[in-house]
Design a protein around this motif. Structure first.
Motif, PDB file in Angstrom:
ATOM      1  N   UNK A  44      33.994  16.376  21.494  1.00 46.23           N
ATOM      2  CA  UNK A  44      34.185  15.006  21.955  1.00 46.23           C
ATOM      3  C   UNK A  44      32.906  14.445  22.557  1.00 46.23           C
ATOM      4  N   UNK A  45      32.269  15.234  23.431  1.00 49.06           N
ATOM      5  CA  UNK A  45      31.059  14.778  24.118  1.00 49.06           C
ATOM      6  C   UNK A  45      29.938  14.476  23.133  1.00 49.06           C
ATOM      7  N   UNK A  46      29.742  15.349  22.189  1.00 46.97           N
ATOM      8  CA  UNK A  46      28.616  15.172  21.270  1.00 46.97           C
ATOM      9  C   UNK A  46      28.903  14.103  20.212  1.00 46.97           C
ATOM     10  N   UNK A  47      30.168  13.843  19.956  1.00 44.17           N
ATOM     11  CA  UNK A  47      30.512  12.777  19.012  1.00 44.17           C
ATOM     12  C   UNK A  47      30.286  11.405  19.635  1.00 44.17           C
ATOM     13  N   UNK A  51      26.787   6.626  20.399  1.00 43.34           N
ATOM     14  CA  UNK A  51      27.153   5.262  20.804  1.00 43.34           C
ATOM     15  C   UNK A  51      27.115   5.058  22.317  1.00 43.34           C
ATOM     16  N   UNK A  52      27.393   6.095  23.085  1.00 47.06           N
ATOM     17  CA  UNK A  52      27.333   5.962  24.538  1.00 47.06           C
ATOM     18  C   UNK A  52      25.894   5.800  25.000  1.00 47.06           C
ATOM     19  N   UNK A  58      19.589   4.395  28.091  1.00 43.84           N
ATOM     20  CA  UNK A  58      18.711   5.474  28.530  1.00 43.84           C
ATOM     21  C   UNK A  58      19.182   6.772  27.876  1.00 43.84           C
ATOM     22  N   UNK A  59      18.289   7.759  27.741  1.00 42.10           N
ATOM     23  CA  UNK A  59      18.708   9.020  27.128  1.00 42.10           C
ATOM     24  C   UNK A  59      19.797   9.717  27.941  1.00 42.10           C
ATOM     25  N   UNK A  60      20.706  10.352  27.233  1.00 41.08           N
ATOM     26  CA  UNK A  60      21.710  11.202  27.853  1.00 41.08           C
ATOM     27  C   UNK A  60      21.321  12.650  27.567  1.00 41.08           C
ATOM     28  N   UNK A 272      31.679   2.577  28.380  1.00 35.35           N
ATOM     29  CA  UNK A 272      32.679   3.326  27.622  1.00 35.35           C
ATOM     30  C   UNK A 272      33.481   2.418  26.695  1.00 35.35           C
ATOM     31  N   UNK A 273      33.757   1.200  27.137  1.00 38.23           N
ATOM     32  CA  UNK A 273      34.453   0.254  26.262  1.00 38.23           C
ATOM     33  C   UNK A 273      33.640   0.017  24.992  1.00 38.23           C
TER      34      UNK A 273
END
Length: 324
Positions: A44-47, A51-52, A58-60, A272-273
Motif C-alpha cells: 500500500x505504502x509503495x503504491x 502520487x503522494x 517534496x521527496x518521501x 491524501x485526497x
C-alpha cells in the motif's frame, strides 16, 4: 523603544513565524513502514508513494523499520519530533490489534495523531495451490485433529487474531491454542511460509494475497465480506453462515506523533485526497481487493478507536490477551 515600535516588531515576528510554518514541508519527509517488504502495508505504502510525493511536493523517504509486529517502527515515530517530518504508515495490526492484544505494548493510540485512513481491506483465508485443504470444513477437520498450522506476520498481529477468530467461528474449541501458530517477520514472510509448506493456512488482508491468488500459487477458501471479492473465487463468510466475520477488516492510514500541529494535519488531509484520487493508484489497489476511502483526521481517529474496541472485545472473548 516605543510601544508602537515594539508592537510593529512583534507583528513582524508573528508574521515571519506564520510564513515559516506555511512553508512546511521544507525538506524531505521520512515515511516509516513498520512491516517488511511484500506485506500489505508495504504494498500500500509503495503504491501510493508516487502520487503522494507529487501532492506533497517534496521527496518521501520510504523506510521499512520492522520488528515486534509493527511496534518497532511505530515507536520510532512515537519518539520523533511532532513536526511532520517523520510519519508512519499505520496498519490494523500495529494500531488496532496490537493495542488490543498486548498489555506491555510500548505505546497507546493516544501517542499518535492520525491524519487519514485511506484504504480498507477484507481478509481472505488461503492455502497453497497444491494443498489438499479444499474448503473451510477441511481446515476445521484438520484443526480438530490437532494437525493444522497457520502463519502470521507476528505474535499479536492481525493475521494471528484473524486465524483464531475464524477457527473459533467455525466451531474449533480453544481456537487460540488448538492450531499451531507459526509467526513470521512480516506479511510477505507469512505468505511465503504457506507457499513453501511451513504452514498450512493464512488469513490476512486481500491486498497481500491477490498476486499469489492471481498467478495460481494460492487458493482462497473464504473472504470476510458480504459480497464476493473480485479475483478470489471464494465463498463469503456470510454465505458460509458466519456474517460476524465481516468485522475482520484491515486498513491503512498515516499518523504522526501526538502533538502534530493542526495545520500540518490539515495539509496531509489535502495531500491524501489528491493522492488517493490518482487513477493508477486506485486501479492497482482495487485489483488487490482494496476499497479506497479517504478519511479526514477526525474521522480517522474515531474509526481507529472503534476498531480497537472491537478487537479488544474479540481478544477478551478468545482469551488471547498477551500479558508478558
Amino acid at each position: 523603544m516605543t510601544f508602537k515600535t515594539l508592537g510593529a516588531i512583534c507583528a513582524l515576528s508573528l508574521g515571519l513565524a506564520g510564513a515559516a510554518m506555511a512553508e512546511y514541508p521544507e525538506r524531505p519527509i521520512n515515511m516509516v513502514i513498520p512491516y517488511g517488504a511484500g506485506g500489505a502495508t508495504d504494498i500500500s505504502a509503495r503504491t501510493i508513494a508516487e502520487p503522494l510525493g507529487a501532492a506533497v511536493g517534496k521527496p518521501l523517504v520510504m523506510a521499512n523499520v520492522t520488528g515486534a509486529g509493527g511496534a518497532t517502527g511505530s515507536v520510532a515515530v512515537q519518539n520523533a519530533n511532532a513536526d511532520g517530518y517523520t510519519m508512519l504508515f499505520a496498519r490494523v495490526g500495529s494500531h488496532s490489534v496490537n493495542p488490543a492484544m498486548k498489555a506491555t505494548l510500548p505505546y497507546t493510540l493516544e501517542d499518535f495523531r492520525f491524519v487519514t485512513v485511506y484504504e480498507i481491506n477484507p481478509f481472505a483465508c488461503v492455502v497453497s495451490a497444491n494443498s489438499d485443504l479444499a474448503s473451510m470444513e477441511d481446515v476445521l477437520a484438520r484443526a480438530q485433529a490437532g494437525e493444522l498450522s497457520f502463519s502470521s506476520s507476528g505474535v499479536g498481529s492481525g493475521p494471528h487474531l484473524a486465524a483464531a477468530m475464524v477457527l473459533d467461528a467455525f466451531g474449533l474449541e480453544d481456537a487460540a491454542n488448538a492450531a499451531t501458530h507459526i509467526p513470521q517477520q512480516g506479511g510477505g514472510a507469512a505468505a511465503t511460509a504457506v507457499l513453501n509448506g511451513t504452514a498450512d493456512f493464512l488469513c490476512t488482508n486481500s491486498s497481500a494475497l491477490a498476486g499469489f491468488v492471481a498467478n495460481g500459487q494460492m487458493r482462497a477458501l473464504m473472504v470476510t465480506t458480504a459480497e464476493p471479492v473480485a479475483g478470489f473465487d471464494a465463498p463469503t463468510a456470510a454465505s458460509l453462515g458466519h456474517p460476524e466475520l465481516e468485522q475482520m477488516v484491515g486498513w491503512t492510514g498515516i499518523a504522526g506523533p501526538a502533538g502534530l500541529p493542526d495545520d500540518v494535519a490539515a495539509k496531509w488531509a489535502e495531500w491524501m485526497e489528491a493522492a488517493a484520487a490518482d487513477a493508477d493508484f486506485v486501479e492497482k489497489m482495487e485489483a488487490r481487493g482494496s476499497i479506497i476511502r479517504v478519511m479526514a483526521p477526525e474521522e480517522a481517529n474515531d474509526f481507529i478507536q472503534t476498531q480497537y474496541e472491537t478487537f479488544r472485545k474479540l481478544v477478551d472473548d478468545l482469551g488471547m490477551r498477551i500479558e508478558g
